[in-house]
Design an enzyme around this catalytic site. Sequence first.
Site, PDB file in Angstrom:
ATOM      1  N   HIS A 147      12.117   1.644   1.899  1.00 22.22           N
ATOM      2  CA  HIS A 147      12.871   1.516   3.140  1.00 22.22           C
ATOM      3  C   HIS A 147      14.151   2.325   3.022  1.00 22.22           C
ATOM      4  O   HIS A 147      14.855   2.235   2.024  1.00 22.22           O
ATOM      5  CB  HIS A 147      13.223   0.050   3.405  1.00 22.22           C
ATOM      6  CG  HIS A 147      12.041  -0.783   3.780  1.00 22.22           C
ATOM      7  ND1 HIS A 147      11.890  -1.327   5.034  1.00 22.22           N
ATOM      8  CD2 HIS A 147      10.961  -1.141   3.077  1.00 22.22           C
ATOM      9  CE1 HIS A 147      10.753  -1.991   5.063  1.00 22.22           C
ATOM     10  NE2 HIS A 147      10.161  -1.900   3.888  1.00 22.22           N
ATOM     11  N   MET A 160       4.672 -10.146   5.916  1.00 22.63           N
ATOM     12  CA  MET A 160       5.916 -10.857   5.618  1.00 22.63           C
ATOM     13  C   MET A 160       7.069 -10.409   6.527  1.00 22.63           C
ATOM     14  O   MET A 160       8.237 -10.516   6.140  1.00 22.63           O
ATOM     15  CB  MET A 160       6.309 -10.621   4.157  1.00 22.63           C
ATOM     16  CG  MET A 160       5.233 -10.988   3.152  1.00 22.63           C
ATOM     17  SD  MET A 160       5.713 -10.508   1.481  1.00 22.63           S
ATOM     18  CE  MET A 160       4.132 -10.622   0.627  1.00 22.63           C
ATOM     19  N   SER A 161       6.734  -9.875   7.693  1.00 24.58           N
ATOM     20  CA  SER A 161       7.807  -9.367   8.570  1.00 24.58           C
ATOM     21  C   SER A 161       7.410  -9.520  10.033  1.00 24.58           C
ATOM     22  O   SER A 161       6.565 -10.346  10.370  1.00 24.58           O
ATOM     23  CB  SER A 161       8.039  -7.876   8.262  1.00 24.58           C
ATOM     24  OG  SER A 161       6.910  -7.107   8.642  1.00 24.58           O
ATOM     25  N   HIS A 193      14.165  -8.323   5.451  1.00 19.87           N
ATOM     26  CA  HIS A 193      13.144  -9.359   5.288  1.00 19.87           C
ATOM     27  C   HIS A 193      13.773 -10.683   4.876  1.00 19.87           C
ATOM     28  O   HIS A 193      14.734 -10.706   4.120  1.00 19.87           O
ATOM     29  CB  HIS A 193      12.134  -8.937   4.210  1.00 19.87           C
ATOM     30  CG  HIS A 193      11.430  -7.660   4.500  1.00 19.87           C
ATOM     31  ND1 HIS A 193      11.942  -6.436   4.115  1.00 19.87           N
ATOM     32  CD2 HIS A 193      10.260  -7.404   5.135  1.00 19.87           C
ATOM     33  CE1 HIS A 193      11.102  -5.481   4.507  1.00 19.87           C
ATOM     34  NE2 HIS A 193      10.080  -6.041   5.126  1.00 19.87           N
ATOM     35  N   TYR A 207      12.472 -12.660   2.814  1.00 20.13           N
ATOM     36  CA  TYR A 207      12.296 -12.830   1.357  1.00 20.13           C
ATOM     37  C   TYR A 207      13.381 -12.125   0.530  1.00 20.13           C
ATOM     38  O   TYR A 207      13.533 -12.390  -0.655  1.00 20.13           O
ATOM     39  CB  TYR A 207      10.902 -12.378   0.893  1.00 20.13           C
ATOM     40  CG  TYR A 207      10.585 -10.908   1.081  1.00 20.13           C
ATOM     41  CD1 TYR A 207      11.174  -9.928   0.302  1.00 20.13           C
ATOM     42  CD2 TYR A 207       9.667 -10.508   2.043  1.00 20.13           C
ATOM     43  CE1 TYR A 207      10.888  -8.582   0.470  1.00 20.13           C
ATOM     44  CE2 TYR A 207       9.352  -9.163   2.224  1.00 20.13           C
ATOM     45  CZ  TYR A 207       9.971  -8.219   1.440  1.00 20.13           C
ATOM     46  OH  TYR A 207       9.684  -6.892   1.622  1.00 20.13           O
ATOM     47  N   GLU A 208      14.130 -11.228   1.165  1.00 18.29           N
ATOM     48  CA  GLU A 208      15.234 -10.583   0.447  1.00 18.29           C
ATOM     49  C   GLU A 208      16.441 -11.513   0.344  1.00 18.29           C
ATOM     50  O   GLU A 208      17.414 -11.185  -0.338  1.00 18.29           O
ATOM     51  CB  GLU A 208      15.661  -9.305   1.168  1.00 18.29           C
ATOM     52  CG  GLU A 208      14.625  -8.192   1.109  1.00 18.29           C
ATOM     53  CD  GLU A 208      15.074  -6.978   1.907  1.00 18.29           C
ATOM     54  OE1 GLU A 208      15.747  -6.111   1.326  1.00 18.29           O
ATOM     55  OE2 GLU A 208      14.762  -6.904   3.112  1.00 18.29           O
ATOM     56  N   ALA A 234       3.237  -3.046   7.387  1.00 17.52           N
ATOM     57  CA  ALA A 234       2.107  -3.007   6.460  1.00 17.52           C
ATOM     58  C   ALA A 234       1.606  -4.446   6.346  1.00 17.52           C
ATOM     59  O   ALA A 234       2.417  -5.364   6.244  1.00 17.52           O
ATOM     60  CB  ALA A 234       2.574  -2.506   5.107  1.00 17.52           C
ATOM     61  N   ASN A 261      -4.329  -3.276   2.668  1.00 10.86           N
ATOM     62  CA  ASN A 261      -5.205  -3.902   1.655  1.00 10.86           C
ATOM     63  C   ASN A 261      -5.933  -5.037   2.346  1.00 10.86           C
ATOM     64  O   ASN A 261      -5.509  -5.488   3.418  1.00 10.86           O
ATOM     65  CB  ASN A 261      -4.351  -4.467   0.508  1.00 10.86           C
ATOM     66  CG  ASN A 261      -3.293  -5.437   1.018  1.00 10.86           C
ATOM     67  OD1 ASN A 261      -2.211  -5.017   1.469  1.00 10.86           O
ATOM     68  ND2 ASN A 261      -3.596  -6.707   0.995  1.00 10.86           N
ATOM     69  N   SER A 284       7.217  -0.535   5.862  1.00  4.48           N
ATOM     70  CA  SER A 284       7.100   0.128   4.555  1.00  4.48           C
ATOM     71  C   SER A 284       6.172   1.332   4.601  1.00  4.48           C
ATOM     72  O   SER A 284       5.001   1.195   4.964  1.00  4.48           O
ATOM     73  CB  SER A 284       6.530  -0.840   3.515  1.00  4.48           C
ATOM     74  OG  SER A 284       7.216  -2.048   3.512  1.00  4.48           O
ATOM     75  N   HIS A 319       2.445  -3.590  -4.748  1.00  6.44           N
ATOM     76  CA  HIS A 319       3.294  -3.003  -3.698  1.00  6.44           C
ATOM     77  C   HIS A 319       3.130  -1.482  -3.681  1.00  6.44           C
ATOM     78  O   HIS A 319       3.193  -0.860  -2.617  1.00  6.44           O
ATOM     79  CB  HIS A 319       4.754  -3.405  -3.930  1.00  6.44           C
ATOM     80  CG  HIS A 319       5.682  -2.944  -2.841  1.00  6.44           C
ATOM     81  ND1 HIS A 319       5.488  -3.270  -1.510  1.00  6.44           N
ATOM     82  CD2 HIS A 319       6.801  -2.176  -2.869  1.00  6.44           C
ATOM     83  CE1 HIS A 319       6.446  -2.721  -0.776  1.00  6.44           C
ATOM     84  NE2 HIS A 319       7.242  -2.045  -1.576  1.00  6.44           N
TER      85      HIS A 319
HETATM   86  N1  HPA Z   1       0.008 -10.053   2.389  1.00  9.67           N
HETATM   87  C1  HPA Z   1       1.265 -10.113   2.854  1.00  9.67           C
HETATM   88  N2  HPA Z   1       1.975  -9.050   3.173  1.00  9.67           N
HETATM   89  C2  HPA Z   1       1.396  -7.844   3.015  1.00  9.67           C
HETATM   90  C3  HPA Z   1       0.096  -7.715   2.529  1.00  9.67           C
HETATM   91  C4  HPA Z   1      -0.646  -8.879   2.182  1.00  9.67           C
HETATM   92  O1  HPA Z   1      -1.811  -8.839   1.747  1.00  9.67           O
HETATM   93  N3  HPA Z   1      -0.178  -6.373   2.474  1.00  9.67           N
HETATM   94  C5  HPA Z   1       0.935  -5.739   2.934  1.00  9.67           C
HETATM   95  N4  HPA Z   1       1.888  -6.628   3.263  1.00  9.67           N
END
Ligand code: HPA
Length: 274
Positions: free
Chosen positions: A62, A212-213, A84, A86-87, A114, A236, A31, A248
């Site tokens: 994306h 998450m990837s 992903h 989660y998609e 990310a 973050n 991302s 996001h």
């Molecule tokens: N957690 C999970 N996935 C992420 C995060 C997070 O804090 N930041 C960017 N992708």
Amino acid sequence: MKDYYDSVMESVLAINNKTTHRPKIAMILGSGLGGIVDAMEGLEEISYSEIPNFPVSTVEGHKGCLAFGKVNGVEVLLMMGRFHFYEGYSMKEVAYPVFVMKKFGIETLIVTNACGGINKTFEPGDLMLLNDYINFMPSNPMIGVNDERFGPRFPDMSEPYSLELLEIAKKAAADLGIPYQEGVYASFMGPCFETVAEIRMLHTMGADAVGMSTVPETMAANYLGMKVLGIGCITNMATGIQKMKHSHERVLAIANQASEQLSRWLVGFLEKLS
Ligand code: HPA
């Protein structure tokens, strides 16, 4: 029903027919991290929708295409946008492009993402070399009957991120004066950001970052016999470490800011690799 191998080979054939590029190195860009595309010469794009059997990306930020071209004379394939879990994709779909890459001739895979920083010495905007992973996702791309034409039933994961590639990446960073962190990436399936207790657990277990990837693609690439380099952008600090709630939009904004530095690093890495 067409089997997975036949689907992959059909996708490969279509790509071979659409481009004359034959790269050995591919990158999956997370991302907001697609900046290196600006450093590519002779850019040629193939949209996922033009490739038979290819899944289509749904997440914001994306792009949804394969980009071919040269970076400093080196042929590369960029995957602009990944799939992903989660998609709603199955793990076999999430990792599908990696299987296609392998049969297309890719030997080295660079995965970027990310992620949230768990290690308290990290700061948003930092780039982190992945030196290992902890997989907390509930499935795996190699579940099911194994097809030996791809790889072994029980794939070794003792070096998911190639030590040789890690060394080259570190040398490139040193030459370019690019600061970086290094650590273990834990994968959660998402799409919820983690709870405070989950992050405490991950910290205790030795994770430095969470996302998450990346892990499904890393597992598949190792299974297929490819070498993998992983770089995360800490967008973050993880839940409970940062006081703010997650968004996001902020993840994308920080990734976009770090993208230029990441691109410089990747260009330097490619120079040393060739
Ligand atoms: N957690 C999970 N996935 C992420 C995060 C997070 O804090 N930041 C960017 N992708």
